[in-house]
Design a protein around this motif. Structure first.
Motif, PDB file in Angstrom:
ATOM      1  N   MET A 221      18.009  14.736 -31.433  1.00  0.00           N
ATOM      2  CA  MET A 221      16.737  14.112 -31.051  1.00  0.00           C
ATOM      3  C   MET A 221      16.824  13.670 -29.601  1.00  0.00           C
ATOM      4  O   MET A 221      17.904  13.518 -29.052  1.00  0.00           O
ATOM      5  CB  MET A 221      16.452  12.881 -31.917  1.00  0.00           C
ATOM      6  CG  MET A 221      16.278  13.149 -33.404  1.00  0.00           C
ATOM      7  SD  MET A 221      14.753  14.018 -33.789  1.00  0.00           S
ATOM      8  CE  MET A 221      13.551  12.704 -33.556  1.00  0.00           C
ATOM      9  N   GLU A 222      15.667  13.437 -28.993  1.00  0.00           N
ATOM     10  CA  GLU A 222      15.656  12.918 -27.619  1.00  0.00           C
ATOM     11  C   GLU A 222      14.449  12.007 -27.421  1.00  0.00           C
ATOM     12  O   GLU A 222      13.476  12.075 -28.183  1.00  0.00           O
ATOM     13  CB  GLU A 222      15.633  14.063 -26.602  1.00  0.00           C
ATOM     14  CG  GLU A 222      14.358  14.903 -26.645  1.00  0.00           C
ATOM     15  CD  GLU A 222      14.520  16.266 -25.964  1.00  0.00           C
ATOM     16  OE1 GLU A 222      15.450  17.015 -26.351  1.00  0.00           O
ATOM     17  OE2 GLU A 222      13.713  16.575 -25.082  1.00  0.00           O
ATOM     18  N   ARG A 223      14.551  11.129 -26.425  1.00  0.00           N
ATOM     19  CA  ARG A 223      13.433  10.269 -26.031  1.00  0.00           C
ATOM     20  C   ARG A 223      12.756  10.894 -24.833  1.00  0.00           C
ATOM     21  O   ARG A 223      13.357  10.993 -23.773  1.00  0.00           O
ATOM     22  CB  ARG A 223      13.942   8.866 -25.631  1.00  0.00           C
ATOM     23  CG  ARG A 223      14.699   8.141 -26.704  1.00  0.00           C
ATOM     24  CD  ARG A 223      15.214   6.787 -26.193  1.00  0.00           C
ATOM     25  NE  ARG A 223      16.306   6.890 -25.235  1.00  0.00           N
ATOM     26  CZ  ARG A 223      16.281   6.426 -23.988  1.00  0.00           C
ATOM     27  NH1 ARG A 223      15.197   5.840 -23.526  1.00  0.00           N
ATOM     28  NH2 ARG A 223      17.327   6.558 -23.202  1.00  0.00           N
ATOM     29  N   ARG A 224      11.526  11.338 -25.001  1.00  0.00           N
ATOM     30  CA  ARG A 224      10.792  11.933 -23.878  1.00  0.00           C
ATOM     31  C   ARG A 224      10.177  10.808 -23.047  1.00  0.00           C
ATOM     32  O   ARG A 224       9.326  10.072 -23.522  1.00  0.00           O
ATOM     33  CB  ARG A 224       9.700  12.875 -24.424  1.00  0.00           C
ATOM     34  CG  ARG A 224       8.784  13.492 -23.399  1.00  0.00           C
ATOM     35  CD  ARG A 224       9.495  14.356 -22.379  1.00  0.00           C
ATOM     36  NE  ARG A 224      10.329  15.410 -22.903  1.00  0.00           N
ATOM     37  CZ  ARG A 224       9.889  16.623 -23.302  1.00  0.00           C
ATOM     38  NH1 ARG A 224       8.626  16.923 -23.263  1.00  0.00           N
ATOM     39  NH2 ARG A 224      10.747  17.534 -23.737  1.00  0.00           N
ATOM     40  N   LEU A 225      10.637  10.663 -21.812  1.00  0.00           N
ATOM     41  CA  LEU A 225      10.192   9.557 -20.967  1.00  0.00           C
ATOM     42  C   LEU A 225       8.833   9.877 -20.348  1.00  0.00           C
ATOM     43  O   LEU A 225       8.553  11.038 -20.062  1.00  0.00           O
ATOM     44  CB  LEU A 225      11.228   9.283 -19.877  1.00  0.00           C
ATOM     45  CG  LEU A 225      12.621   8.931 -20.399  1.00  0.00           C
ATOM     46  CD1 LEU A 225      13.568   8.614 -19.238  1.00  0.00           C
ATOM     47  CD2 LEU A 225      12.572   7.751 -21.375  1.00  0.00           C
ATOM     48  N   PRO A 226       7.988   8.858 -20.093  1.00  0.00           N
ATOM     49  CA  PRO A 226       8.263   7.453 -20.358  1.00  0.00           C
ATOM     50  C   PRO A 226       7.932   7.069 -21.795  1.00  0.00           C
ATOM     51  O   PRO A 226       6.960   7.544 -22.365  1.00  0.00           O
ATOM     52  CB  PRO A 226       7.300   6.748 -19.399  1.00  0.00           C
ATOM     53  CG  PRO A 226       6.120   7.664 -19.309  1.00  0.00           C
ATOM     54  CD  PRO A 226       6.678   9.059 -19.454  1.00  0.00           C
ATOM     55  N   GLN A 227       8.742   6.174 -22.351  1.00  0.00           N
ATOM     56  CA  GLN A 227       8.392   5.576 -23.630  1.00  0.00           C
ATOM     57  C   GLN A 227       7.450   4.418 -23.357  1.00  0.00           C
ATOM     58  O   GLN A 227       7.487   3.819 -22.295  1.00  0.00           O
ATOM     59  CB  GLN A 227       9.646   5.044 -24.318  1.00  0.00           C
ATOM     60  CG  GLN A 227      10.641   6.131 -24.695  1.00  0.00           C
ATOM     61  CD  GLN A 227      11.855   5.555 -25.393  1.00  0.00           C
ATOM     62  OE1 GLN A 227      12.702   4.933 -24.762  1.00  0.00           O
ATOM     63  NE2 GLN A 227      11.945   5.760 -26.694  1.00  0.00           N
ATOM     64  N   THR A 228       6.592   4.130 -24.312  1.00  0.00           N
ATOM     65  CA  THR A 228       5.707   2.978 -24.136  1.00  0.00           C
ATOM     66  C   THR A 228       5.867   2.059 -25.342  1.00  0.00           C
ATOM     67  O   THR A 228       6.560   2.387 -26.306  1.00  0.00           O
ATOM     68  CB  THR A 228       4.231   3.419 -24.059  1.00  0.00           C
ATOM     69  OG1 THR A 228       3.852   3.919 -25.352  1.00  0.00           O
ATOM     70  CG2 THR A 228       4.026   4.489 -23.012  1.00  0.00           C
ATOM     71  N   LEU A 229       5.185   0.938 -25.256  1.00  0.00           N
ATOM     72  CA  LEU A 229       5.196  -0.009 -26.362  1.00  0.00           C
ATOM     73  C   LEU A 229       4.689   0.641 -27.640  1.00  0.00           C
ATOM     74  O   LEU A 229       5.099   0.317 -28.743  1.00  0.00           O
ATOM     75  CB  LEU A 229       4.269  -1.176 -25.994  1.00  0.00           C
ATOM     76  CG  LEU A 229       4.824  -2.580 -26.138  1.00  0.00           C
ATOM     77  CD1 LEU A 229       6.153  -2.716 -25.396  1.00  0.00           C
ATOM     78  CD2 LEU A 229       3.827  -3.588 -25.603  1.00  0.00           C
TER      79      LEU A 229
END
Ligand SMILES: Nc1nc2c(c(=O)[nH]1)N[C@H]1C(S)=C(S)[C@@H](COP(=O)(O)O)O[C@H]1N2
Ligand SMILES: [Mo]
Length: 347
Positions: free
Chosen positions: A308-316
Motif C-alpha cells: 500500500m502507499e499514501r498518495r500525497l497530499p493526505q488531508t484530514l
C-alpha cells in the motif's frame, strides 16, 4: 476533423483546456497549428514563445524562480507537452507544486522532509558541469549548457513511489536518458551506468552534519538496458519550470518503475562500467534496499508496507491509501527487462 482557422479563435478561447482538446485533434502537426492560432489572436508574442499554456501543468506564478541564465529561458521556451496516454502521462491527480517542493528526500541538505527546501538557499546549480568517464568513446567534462543544447525538452507526468510508502504524481520536464548516453558512444564493455551527486561542504549542510549516515557522494546505478529504456528520464524541471534545488537542480534522474532512491539528484558524474556499481542505500543496508529496487508489493520491507502507499497530499478527510502496483504500474513497458529473473531475490 474540426479545426478552426486562426482568425476564428478568440483570445478568450485559448484556455489550457481548449488547447488540450485542439491538440488531440491536430496530432502530429498540432503544435505548429496552435502556434499559428495564437499568433493570429494578437496575444503578446511572449505568450506563444513561452508556450506555457500548452503544457499540462505550470507552477503557480508566485513560485516560479528566476532563470539561472539566459540559455535556460531559451531551452524552456520550447517544451513538448505530455502526450495523453500512458506511460508518459497519467490521468491521476497531480500532487500540488507546494507538496512536490516542500516534502523531499535529499539528505545532502538534512534528513527531515522540510530540510531540503529550508536549507538549500546557498546551493548554486548554475553554472554546472558533468564528468563523463569509463567505457565511452567520448569521455570528458561537459558544461550543462552543451549537454542540453541538442536536446528536445518534453513534459512527462509520472508516479513517484518512495520506499517509505508515500507517493506523488509529478509533471517533470526533461528528456530520455538514452538520448544522452548515445552521444557519449558507450563501448561494448559498458554494461552498467553509475551516477554521483555533488558534494559541496559549503552549501550542503547535510554532508557535514554529524548525524549524516551516507558515505558521500550519494551514488546510484542502472543496468545499461534499464538506462536505455524510453521511460528513464533526465529531468531538469517540474511544473513547466526549472528544477528547484530541493528536487535535484540542475539535473537529476527519474526512473518511474523503481523506488525513489534510485532517482539520484544534482548529478555531477556519469561513469560507464562493465561491473555493477556500489549504490548508496544498498551499501548502507543491503537487506532493505536492493540494487534493482523495482517497486514490488510482493517483496517485504522490514519498516514500511510495500503493498500500500499514501498518495500525497493526505488531508484530514482523505488518507489517500491506495494499492501499490508491481513496477509502479509501468510493468507493460519494463517487465521484459527482468524476464527469467527472480524478483524476490533480485529486489
Ligand atoms: N543525491 C540524492 N538523491 C536522492 C536522494 C538523496 O537523499 N540524495 N533521495 C532519494 C529519495 S529516497 C527519493 S524518494 C527521491 C525524492 O525526490 P523528490 O524530493 O524530488 O520527490 O530522491 C532520491 N534522490
Ligand atoms: Mo525515497
Amino acid at each position: 476533423m474540426l479545426i478552426k482557422k486562426p482568425s476564428d479563435i478568440k483570445p478568450s478561447e485559448i484556455t489550457p483546456e481548449s488547447v488540450y482538446r485542439n491538440r488531440r485533434e491536430f496530432m502530429v502537426d498540432g503544435s505548429k497549428l496552435l502556434f499559428g492560432a495564437m499568433a493570429g489572436t494578437g496575444l503578446p508574442a511572449l505568450a506563444s514563445a513561452q508556450n506555457g499554456d500548452r503544457l499540462k501543468a505550470r507552477a503557480p506564478a508566485s513560485m516560479q524562480r528566476p532563470a539561472p541564465a539566459p540559455w535556460w529561458v531559451d531551452k524552456f521556451s520550447n517544451i513538448k507537452p505530455a502526450p495523453d496516454a500512458e506511460p508518459f502521462f497519467t490521468g491521476e491527480s497531480l500532487t500540488p507544486y507546494q507538496d512536490v517542493t516542500r516534502y523531499n528526500n535529499f539528505y545532502e541538505f538534512g534528513m527531515d522532509k522540510g530540510d531540503p527546501s529550508a536549507n538549500s538557499g546557498a546551493f548554486k546549480p548554475d553554472p554546472w558541469s558533468v564528468q563523463i568517464t569509463g567505457e565511452v568513446a567520448k569521455p570528458g567534462t561537459y558544461h550543462l549548457e552543451d549537454i542540453l543544447k541538442p536536446v528536445d525538452l518534453e513534459e512527462r507526468i509520472y508516479r513517484l513511489r518512495c520506499v517509505e510508502a508515500w507517493s506523488m504524481v509529478i509533471p517533470w520536464i526533461g528528456f530520455p536518458l538514452a538520448d544522452l548516453i548515445k552521444r557519449f558512444e558507450p563501448t561494448a564493455n559498458a554494461r552498467y551506468v553509475e551516477f554521483e551527486t555533488l558534494v559541496d561542504r559549503n552549501s550542503m549542510p547535510g554532508v557535514t552534519s554529524r548525524f549524516a549516515i551516507v558515505d558521500w557522494p550519494y551514488r546510484e546505478g542502472l543496468r545499461m538496458d534499464e538506462a536505455m529504456n524510453p521511460l528513464t528520464m533526465m529531468v531538469v524541471g517540474l511544473y513547466g519550470n526549472y528544477l528547484p534545488s530541493q528536487n535535484g537542480a540542475p539535473m537529476r534522474l527519474i526512473v518511474p518503475w523503481k523506488y525513489g532512491f534510485k532517482s539520484i539528484k544534482s548529478i555531477v558524474k556519469i561513469n560507464f562500467r562493465q561491473t555493477q556499481p556500489n549504490t548508496t542505500w544498498n551499501d548502507l543496508q543491503a537487506n532493505e534496499y536492493g540494487f534493482f529496487a523495482n517497486v514490488n508489493p510482493g517483496v517485504h520491507h522490514p519498516r514500511w508496507r510495500q503493498d500500500m502507499e499514501r498518495r500525497l497530499p493526505q488531508t484530514l478527510f482523505s488518507r489517500q491509501h491506495i494499492e501499490t502496483r508491481l513496477f509502479n504500474g509501468y510493468g507493460e513497458h519494463v517487465a521484459h527487462l527482468y524476464d527469467g529473473m527472480d524478483l524476490a531475490r533480485y529486489y
